[in-house]
Design an enzyme around this catalytic site. Sequence first.
Site, PDB file in Angstrom:
ATOM      1  N   ASN A   8       0.870  -1.186   0.000  1.00 58.81           N
ATOM      2  CA  ASN A   8       0.000   0.000   0.000  1.00 58.81           C
ATOM      3  C   ASN A   8       0.905   1.233   0.000  1.00 58.81           C
ATOM      4  OD1 ASN A   8      -1.878   1.984   0.429  1.00 58.81           O
ATOM      5  ND2 ASN A   8      -2.408   1.378   2.522  1.00 58.81           N
ATOM      6  N   LYS A  10       0.146   4.240  -0.377  1.00 59.67           N
ATOM      7  CA  LYS A  10      -0.508   5.447   0.158  1.00 59.67           C
ATOM      8  C   LYS A  10      -0.253   6.631  -0.781  1.00 59.67           C
ATOM      9  CE  LYS A  10      -0.326   3.360   4.666  1.00 59.67           C
ATOM     10  NZ  LYS A  10      -0.277   3.481   6.113  1.00 59.67           N
ATOM     11  N   HIS A 106      -9.770   1.256   4.522  1.00 58.58           N
ATOM     12  CA  HIS A 106      -8.507   1.457   5.247  1.00 58.58           C
ATOM     13  C   HIS A 106      -8.742   2.452   6.392  1.00 58.58           C
ATOM     14  CE1 HIS A 106      -4.438   2.674   6.199  1.00 58.58           C
ATOM     15  NE2 HIS A 106      -4.047   1.545   5.646  1.00 58.58           N
ATOM     16  N   GLU A 108      -7.106   4.845   7.460  1.00 57.40           N
ATOM     17  CA  GLU A 108      -6.855   6.251   7.146  1.00 57.40           C
ATOM     18  C   GLU A 108      -8.053   6.861   6.414  1.00 57.40           C
ATOM     19  OE1 GLU A 108      -3.024   5.647   5.321  1.00 57.40           O
ATOM     20  OE2 GLU A 108      -2.221   5.163   7.292  1.00 57.40           O
ATOM     21  N   GLU A 178      -5.846  -4.787  10.513  1.00 58.36           N
ATOM     22  CA  GLU A 178      -4.876  -3.702  10.639  1.00 58.36           C
ATOM     23  C   GLU A 178      -5.177  -2.887  11.890  1.00 58.36           C
ATOM     24  OE1 GLU A 178      -2.658  -2.720   6.929  1.00 58.36           O
ATOM     25  OE2 GLU A 178      -4.366  -1.377   6.959  1.00 58.36           O
ATOM     26  N   GLY A 184       2.056   2.385  11.010  1.00 60.88           N
ATOM     27  CA  GLY A 184       3.028   3.473  10.918  1.00 60.88           C
ATOM     28  C   GLY A 184       3.670   3.848  12.245  1.00 60.88           C
ATOM     29  N   SER A 224       3.011  -1.840  10.557  1.00 60.68           N
ATOM     30  CA  SER A 224       4.450  -1.877  10.865  1.00 60.68           C
ATOM     31  C   SER A 224       5.130  -3.194  10.499  1.00 60.68           C
ATOM     32  CB  SER A 224       4.699  -1.548  12.351  1.00 60.68           C
ATOM     33  OG  SER A 224       4.275  -0.238  12.643  1.00 60.68           O
TER      34      SER A 224
HETATM   35  P1  PGA Z   1       2.527   0.517   7.757  1.00 64.51           P
HETATM   36  O1  PGA Z   1       1.077   0.711   7.107  1.00 64.51           O
HETATM   37  O2  PGA Z   1       3.093  -0.767   7.219  1.00 64.51           O
HETATM   38  O3  PGA Z   1       3.307   1.725   7.337  1.00 64.51           O
HETATM   39  O4  PGA Z   1       2.323   0.450   9.248  1.00 64.51           O
HETATM   40  C1  PGA Z   1       0.217  -0.371   6.915  1.00 64.51           C
HETATM   41  C2  PGA Z   1      -1.069   0.097   6.287  1.00 64.51           C
HETATM   42  O5  PGA Z   1      -1.559   1.179   6.625  1.00 64.51           O
HETATM   43  O6  PGA Z   1      -1.623  -0.571   5.421  1.00 64.51           O
END
Ligand code: PGA
Length: 262
Positions: A8, A10, A106, A108, A178, A184, A224
Amino acid sequence: MKLLIVANWKMNPQTLREAEQLFDLVKKGVKNIKKAEVVICSPFVFLSNIPARLRVAEGKSGRQHLKSNIKLGAQDVFREKEGAYTGEISSLMLKDVGCQYVIVGHSERRGYFGETNEMINKKLKAVLEEKLNPILCIGETQQQRDKGETDQILKKQIKTALKKVSSSKFSKITIAYEPIWAIGTGEPCNVEEAQKIGLLIRKIISGIYNRSVSKNLRILYGGSVNSKNAAGYIKEAGLQGLLVGGASLKAKEFVKIVKTVI
Ligand code: PGA
């Protein structure tokens, strides 16, 4: 069941040139991998350039990219088929440029754009309508976790997202656990907890549909993930794939993740 490793990206990278470079490096790195499907979820604007690169690099024409072990995915979609929805992208548009997967719900999107479980249900159905594969993201916040609400939050997210989705359509869906507190933050969920949540998700799906539908579901972990912790989620927790954010922007690290889990 093949593993599913999803990148992903982003809102990265910032230029088409960088996106193509990153894509080419990943493609080269995973070229001979057969045991996993690798999905690159790039920003919308780069999506139409990437399938062309697969074709050019393979020296073939037509829809050859569909056979590659790299698949294209989108990070979001709009619920409607077409019309006056300024700034939005439909499932058919995604299908037309060669996308096979779409991330839906997601955290976010839920957090920054106010997406509710009901909105996610509509998006999921729009994706299924075009016979694309939704990757449904679920997860609890740190606060919900501290209050011991994780199970009930996940159950609600799953049940509402799957409202009026038939079991035959459900077979196209992947669920990604998730936890928001792990995204993150550099603080991934531990393997035991991921395993426990994997079993819970299967139980919820079994309750909505039946055991065999639940057995065929691919469950991913995201939050992460890096090349050091990736294998634990597959080999110890018994999950079927990963959703990788930050680490997917470094081709070497992402390829390493794919290689450590197969
Ligand atoms: P990350 O994000 O690996 O940077 O923690 C995962 C995600 O949001 O899909």
